[in-house]
Design a protein around this motif. Sequence first.
Motif, PDB file in Angstrom:
ATOM      1  N   ASP A 144      -3.015   5.771   8.723  1.00  0.00           N
ATOM      2  CA  ASP A 144      -4.065   5.357   7.786  1.00  0.00           C
ATOM      3  C   ASP A 144      -4.147   3.837   7.759  1.00  0.00           C
ATOM      4  OD1 ASP A 144      -4.580   8.008   6.817  1.00  0.00           O
ATOM      5  OD2 ASP A 144      -2.648   7.876   5.778  1.00  0.00           O
ATOM      6  N   LYS A 201     -10.070   4.131   9.183  1.00  0.00           N
ATOM      7  CA  LYS A 201      -8.697   3.744   8.837  1.00  0.00           C
ATOM      8  C   LYS A 201      -8.579   2.223   8.863  1.00  0.00           C
ATOM      9  CE  LYS A 201      -7.567   8.069   8.980  1.00  0.00           C
ATOM     10  NZ  LYS A 201      -7.420   8.804   7.723  1.00  0.00           N
ATOM     11  N   LEU A 206       0.569   7.643   2.220  1.00  0.00           N
ATOM     12  CA  LEU A 206      -0.160   6.859   3.218  1.00  0.00           C
ATOM     13  C   LEU A 206       0.667   6.756   4.503  1.00  0.00           C
ATOM     14  CD1 LEU A 206      -2.902   5.267   2.712  1.00  0.00           C
ATOM     15  CD2 LEU A 206      -1.477   3.220   2.800  1.00  0.00           C
ATOM     16  N   VAL A 223       1.668   4.670   7.341  1.00  0.00           N
ATOM     17  CA  VAL A 223       1.622   3.238   7.652  1.00  0.00           C
ATOM     18  C   VAL A 223       2.531   2.947   8.835  1.00  0.00           C
ATOM     19  CG1 VAL A 223       2.075   0.914   6.760  1.00  0.00           C
ATOM     20  CG2 VAL A 223       1.341   2.718   5.188  1.00  0.00           C
ATOM     21  N   ASN A 259       0.866   4.352  -2.686  1.00  0.00           N
ATOM     22  CA  ASN A 259       0.551   5.698  -2.242  1.00  0.00           C
ATOM     23  C   ASN A 259       1.566   6.138  -1.194  1.00  0.00           C
ATOM     24  OD1 ASN A 259      -0.465   7.995  -1.098  1.00  0.00           O
ATOM     25  ND2 ASN A 259      -2.431   7.100  -0.455  1.00  0.00           N
ATOM     26  N   SER A 277       0.827  -1.215   0.000  1.00  0.00           N
ATOM     27  CA  SER A 277       0.000   0.000   0.000  1.00  0.00           C
ATOM     28  C   SER A 277       0.857   1.259   0.000  1.00  0.00           C
ATOM     29  CB  SER A 277      -1.007   0.025   1.147  1.00  0.00           C
ATOM     30  OG  SER A 277      -0.573  -0.716   2.212  1.00  0.00           O
TER      31      SER A 277
END
Length: 450
Positions: free
Chosen positions: A212, A244, A178, A180, A175, A171
């Motif tokens: 997120d 989220k 994001l 993480v 992006n 992910s």
Amino acid sequence: MADTHPMIWGQVNDHLENSLNRLTYLTWFKPLRCLSTSGNTIIIGVPNDFHQGFLVSHYHNKIMAVLRELAGDNFEIHYQLVKDSDSPSIPTLKEEPQTVYKPDKSFDERTQLNQRYTFDNFVEGNCNTFARTTALAVAEAPGKTAFNPLFIYGLTGLGKTHLAQAIGNFSLANNKKLRVLYATSEKFVNDLIYAIREYKTTDFSRIYRSMDLLLIDDVQFFLGKGRSQLEFFHTFNSLYQAGKQIVLTSDRPPNELDDFDQRLIGRIGQGLVADIQPPDYETRLAILQRRAEADHLSFSEDIYDFIAAEFKDNIRELEASLTKLYAFCTIINRDITLEDARSVLKDQIKTSTAVISIEHIRQKVAEYHKISEDLLIARNRKKEVARARQIAMFLCTVLTKSSLMHIGLHFGNRDYSTVIHARDTISREIDSNPVLAREIELLKGRILSL
Ligand code: ADP
Ligand code: MG
């Protein structure tokens, strides 16, 4: 000045990678970590005693020669054992000492993600296809699927951490913006303890609740830890309400997380629960071949065959056996034969098919069914007890080499025909009753992990 010292090991490492043969480098140098420098001493972390002994006796002079060539005579190298180089426990909130240097470029400190775990190198088989598919769906659209939270469970060494990390890596690659964070539950607890001690609990909440995508590995570690569980529950709710993505892994299904808040268990149930089973033979073989390929090495077919047949329950052990063979190859300096492999791995094989006692099985089954072990032996005919007894007898026929008579003897001196009946009843039912099949798998895992 202090900053330049640690870079030196990186250069030594690069030099060794280019000058040594690939096998030697992978086996003896890739696992090393530069821990810190102190004065003119570079401290290198090695994974175990054996590794250290071999490295020092065979390669210390070489390392020193390279070091001297690159940096002159001023430096010393010391070796130090480290536990698990894959999971550095660096609390997010603590300040990093300036001199720590990590040549492992695949590890990102901010997200705690290691790029070595990807979907591409996760071999798919019947045992994990559901977990992998849902994990990929989540990774493609975190927070936007019905799989929230995603809860992945399975026994140790079957790929839970790999999948959780792969979700993070995928992910993030999609992006970059994001937010993480991957954390083992242990790290979550350590961060919390540190935050409490340093009066930084607001920072703690802010960091964990600003994500997120939050990946929490091995949540069973929260069992019996009230304060951490509560904090985890709040973090979970805060993220969940904000839409989220949360991904959790565990060694057991949610309904066996005994002292977890029921509301949390309820919420997990509303997301998606996926399990990973032990790999079948073909998957094990594919994993071995894929791994060797990635390392640009190969063994003959019969050796893969042998390892895949012997190491059934745990992919970590499967991989460890390959590493052990690499090490052996660099020592003997010729292609290895099946006989070599057998003798090199004999200790590992013994532990994976360790002698399991009837008492041990009785104890694990009683524990699982929350009854006393004595009841399994007694003349008790209560339905639950009789059922647990049959399961225990069945497992004894599968996991031990004891005779049917001997097994009967250990269950209150019952006749061997009772054991046969138990064995046949359970093995027939396993095919049609997935709940029972799962219980048996789970119990086997617990019994074999001793
Ligand atoms: P767990 O977290 O369930 O204990 P890990 O994710 O740490 O297990 O997996 C153990 C090792 O096996 C890791 O090196 C991982 O990369 C590897 N592994 C597990 N499952 C697979 C798979 N399906 N394909 C390739 N490698 C795997
Ligand atoms: Mg794990």
